[in-house]
Design a protein around this motif. Structure first.
Motif, short mmCIF file in Angstrom:
data_model
loop_
_atom_site.label_atom_id
_atom_site.label_comp_id
_atom_site.label_asym_id
_atom_site.label_seq_id
_atom_site.Cartn_x
_atom_site.Cartn_y
_atom_site.Cartn_z
N ASP A 1 0.85 -1.19 0.00
CA ASP A 1 0.00 0.00 0.00
C ASP A 1 0.89 1.24 0.00
O ASP A 1 2.09 1.16 0.25
N ALA B 1 1.06 3.94 1.98
CA ALA B 1 1.66 4.39 3.24
C ALA B 1 2.93 3.60 3.54
O ALA B 1 3.95 4.16 3.93
N ARG B 2 2.84 2.29 3.36
CA ARG B 2 4.00 1.44 3.59
C ARG B 2 5.11 1.74 2.58
O ARG B 2 6.29 1.77 2.93
N ALA C 1 5.77 4.61 1.07
CA ALA C 1 6.42 5.87 1.42
C ALA C 1 7.34 5.69 2.62
O ALA C 1 8.48 6.18 2.63
N ALA C 2 6.87 4.97 3.63
CA ALA C 2 7.67 4.76 4.83
C ALA C 2 8.93 3.97 4.51
O ALA C 2 10.03 4.30 4.98
N ASP D 1 -6.13 2.60 0.98
CA ASP D 1 -5.78 3.62 1.98
C ASP D 1 -5.02 4.78 1.33
O ASP D 1 -5.63 5.71 0.83
N VAL D 2 -3.71 4.73 1.31
CA VAL D 2 -2.90 5.78 0.66
C VAL D 2 -2.55 5.32 -0.74
O VAL D 2 -1.93 4.27 -0.92
N GLU E 1 -0.30 9.98 -3.55
CA GLU E 1 0.10 10.56 -2.27
C GLU E 1 1.43 9.99 -1.81
O GLU E 1 2.27 10.71 -1.24
N ALA E 2 1.64 8.70 -2.04
CA ALA E 2 2.92 8.10 -1.67
C ALA E 2 4.07 8.74 -2.44
O ALA E 2 5.13 9.02 -1.89
N ARG F 1 4.85 12.15 -0.95
CA ARG F 1 5.60 12.06 0.30
C ARG F 1 7.07 11.75 0.05
O ARG F 1 7.96 12.34 0.67
#
Length: 218
Positions: A35, A37-38, A40-41, A59-60, A64-65, A68
């Motif tokens: 996903d 969010a993961r 990007a992190a 989700d994200v 958006e990723a 970021r």
């Protein structure tokens, strides 16, 4: 060694990309994410050279990723992936800082070539697809007259080169059109990117259209 992070919500797709990438002597998959969010992190933690980023994820999403990752200011480049060449999210991803995009049915050899190009700091732009995306998302109505101090910093030749980049021409094609050497064109391209504070050719294309230097469909 080119370090690659693969982000896609389908495990089978991630596995396929991993097999293709790691069947070379110059690429290594350093991680997988399901996903945005993961993704990007992991990108901020691992700082890979290239992220293969799916657009539609839970989700994200990939847009958006991408935003970021690019906002962090690291050297990591993002290559967005899409099933459809007119995916409504692709243009947003380019604006978010992606260095280009590929279709998921791209041949393995073309995928590897694109990763190498992006890792070198350049961008992969599919001219015909990019043109259609810009026409769809910016519109084909009258464009505003070119304005702004940024464009004013360019010489006439640099503006000409920028307009040809926006039409999807390669450095070799621009050189032939303007009767210049390819090396001279590369110098002009580098100066255009530096003066306009752009990362690569993809952002140059977007800037040319949004500033009114080029009008979609013309």
């Amino acid at each position: 060694m080119i370090r690659v992070l693969v982000a896609d919500d389908q495990a089978l797709v991630r596995t396929g990309f991993r097999m293709i990438l790691e069947n070379t002597d110059d690429m290594q998959v350093v991680g997988e994410a399901g996903d945005g969010a993961r993704a990007a992190a992991m990108a901020l933690d691992l700082r890979p050279d290239v992220v293969l980023m799916d657009i539609r994820m839970p989700d994200v999403d990939g847009v958006e990723a991408t935003r970021r990752i690019c906002a962090a200011g690291f050297h990591t480049r993002v290559m967005v992936l899409t099933t459809f060449d007119l995916d409504e999210y692709v243009y947003a991803a380019l604006r978010a800082g992606a260095s280009g995009f590929l279709l998921k049915d791209t041949l393995a050899a073309d995928l590897l070539s694109a990763v190498r190009v992006v890792a070198r700091g350049d961008a992969v732009v599919a001219p015909s697809v990019t043109r259609r995306l810009l026409e769809r998302h910016i519109g084909t109505g009258p464009a505003p007259a070119p304005s702004g101090t940024a464009l004013d910093t360019l010489t006439d030749r640099e503006r000409e080169v920028l307009s040809l980049i926006a039409r999807g021409l390669s450095n070799l094609e621009i050189a032939a059109r303007l009767h210049l050497t390819e090396g001279t064109v590369k110098t002009h391209v580098s100066r255009v990117l530096a003066k306009l504070d752009l990362r690569d050719r993809v952002q140059a294309v977007v800037h040319a259209y949004e500033s009114g230097l080029i009008r979609p469909g013309v």
